[in-house]
Design an enzyme around this catalytic site. Structure first.
Site, PDB file in Angstrom:
ATOM      1  N   CYS A  99       0.849  -1.188   0.000  1.00 55.07           N
ATOM      2  CA  CYS A  99       0.000   0.000   0.000  1.00 55.07           C
ATOM      3  C   CYS A  99       0.884   1.236   0.000  1.00 55.07           C
ATOM      4  O   CYS A  99       1.866   1.294   0.748  1.00 55.07           O
ATOM      5  CB  CYS A  99      -0.900  -0.012   1.235  1.00 55.07           C
ATOM      6  SG  CYS A  99      -2.037   1.369   1.325  1.00 55.07           S
ATOM      7  N   HIS A 141      -9.008  -3.660  -2.600  1.00 55.97           N
ATOM      8  CA  HIS A 141      -8.042  -2.946  -1.754  1.00 55.97           C
ATOM      9  C   HIS A 141      -8.376  -1.449  -1.715  1.00 55.97           C
ATOM     10  O   HIS A 141      -8.428  -0.843  -0.643  1.00 55.97           O
ATOM     11  CB  HIS A 141      -6.627  -3.164  -2.291  1.00 55.97           C
ATOM     12  CG  HIS A 141      -5.569  -2.424  -1.540  1.00 55.97           C
ATOM     13  ND1 HIS A 141      -4.701  -3.043  -0.682  1.00 55.97           N
ATOM     14  CD2 HIS A 141      -5.238  -1.102  -1.519  1.00 55.97           C
ATOM     15  CE1 HIS A 141      -3.882  -2.142  -0.159  1.00 55.97           C
ATOM     16  NE2 HIS A 141      -4.191  -0.947  -0.656  1.00 55.97           N
ATOM     17  N   GLU A 142      -8.625  -0.860  -2.884  1.00 53.63           N
ATOM     18  CA  GLU A 142      -8.938   0.576  -2.926  1.00 53.63           C
ATOM     19  C   GLU A 142     -10.281   0.858  -2.263  1.00 53.63           C
ATOM     20  O   GLU A 142     -10.448   1.876  -1.585  1.00 53.63           O
ATOM     21  CB  GLU A 142      -8.898   1.100  -4.361  1.00 53.63           C
ATOM     22  CG  GLU A 142      -7.544   0.983  -5.038  1.00 53.63           C
ATOM     23  CD  GLU A 142      -6.380   1.514  -4.226  1.00 53.63           C
ATOM     24  OE1 GLU A 142      -6.556   2.491  -3.467  1.00 53.63           O
ATOM     25  OE2 GLU A 142      -5.276   0.944  -4.333  1.00 53.63           O
ATOM     26  N   HIS A 145     -10.088   1.460   1.388  1.00 56.51           N
ATOM     27  CA  HIS A 145      -9.715   2.828   1.771  1.00 56.51           C
ATOM     28  C   HIS A 145     -10.941   3.739   1.878  1.00 56.51           C
ATOM     29  O   HIS A 145     -10.959   4.660   2.691  1.00 56.51           O
ATOM     30  CB  HIS A 145      -8.743   3.433   0.755  1.00 56.51           C
ATOM     31  CG  HIS A 145      -7.349   2.939   0.890  1.00 56.51           C
ATOM     32  ND1 HIS A 145      -6.569   3.189   1.994  1.00 56.51           N
ATOM     33  CD2 HIS A 145      -6.576   2.214   0.043  1.00 56.51           C
ATOM     34  CE1 HIS A 145      -5.379   2.635   1.822  1.00 56.51           C
ATOM     35  NE2 HIS A 145      -5.360   2.031   0.653  1.00 56.51           N
TER      36      HIS A 145
END
Length: 171
Positions: A99, A141-142, A145
């Protein structure tokens, strides 16, 4: 313009981002351009707005070839606002993740192997795609966030978590 990427420990990475409400605006297009420039300068494969201290449900991702993930197939360059994700099966797949907000570290993380994701392009055009493998991993993954989550919270085996230049764990 290349923006500063905030790092783990900054509480702004732990907030749930609000939806984008200015689709089609010059301001949003400029932000997306900055995000792609920042992602590319950092040699990343994805970047979420909260990583540059912008509290919005917005992500960019994609690449032809990745220096950090040389075995990964190309992923279409995409800017996506107000993202929704739906797993298309219960099948999970382990894979390495790093990351830009946690520089130098990696871990093996389980993710859904196949997903459907949807949202809006910066101009307001709806986007809906199915993705699998690394493409699905990047989007998940994004998305994390956008909901205030960082990948270390998904680690199942801490033997796989460490500095990139030291790790010797094989999948």
């Amino acid at each position: 313009m290349i923006r500063e990427i905030i790092r783990m420990g900054d509480k702004r990475l732990l907030r749930v981002a609000p939806p984008v409400t200015n689709l089609g605006s010059d301001e949003l297009h400029a932000l997306v351009a900055d995000m792609f420039e920042t992602m590319d300068a950092a040699r990343g494969v994805g970047l979420a707005a909260p990583q540059i201290a912008v509290d919005l449900q917005l992500m960019v991702f994609g690449f032809e070839a990745s220096e950090r993930y040389p075995e990964a197939p190309a992923v279409p360059r995409t800017a996506l606002a107000n993202v929704q994700i739906e797993p298309l099966s219960d099948e999970m797949e382990n894979g390495w993740e790093g990351c830009l907000s946690i520089p130098g570290l990696r871990a093996v993380i389980p993710r859904h192997r196949v997903i459907r994701y949807s949202g809006f392009a910066p101009d307001g055009t709806p986007i809906e795609r199915e993705a699998e493998g690394f493409h699905a991993r990047v989007v998940q993954h994004e998305y994390d966030h956008l909901v205030g989550r960082l990948y270390p919270s998904r680690i199942e085996n801490f033997d796989t978590f460490g500095f990139e230049d030291v790790l010797s764990y094989d999948l």
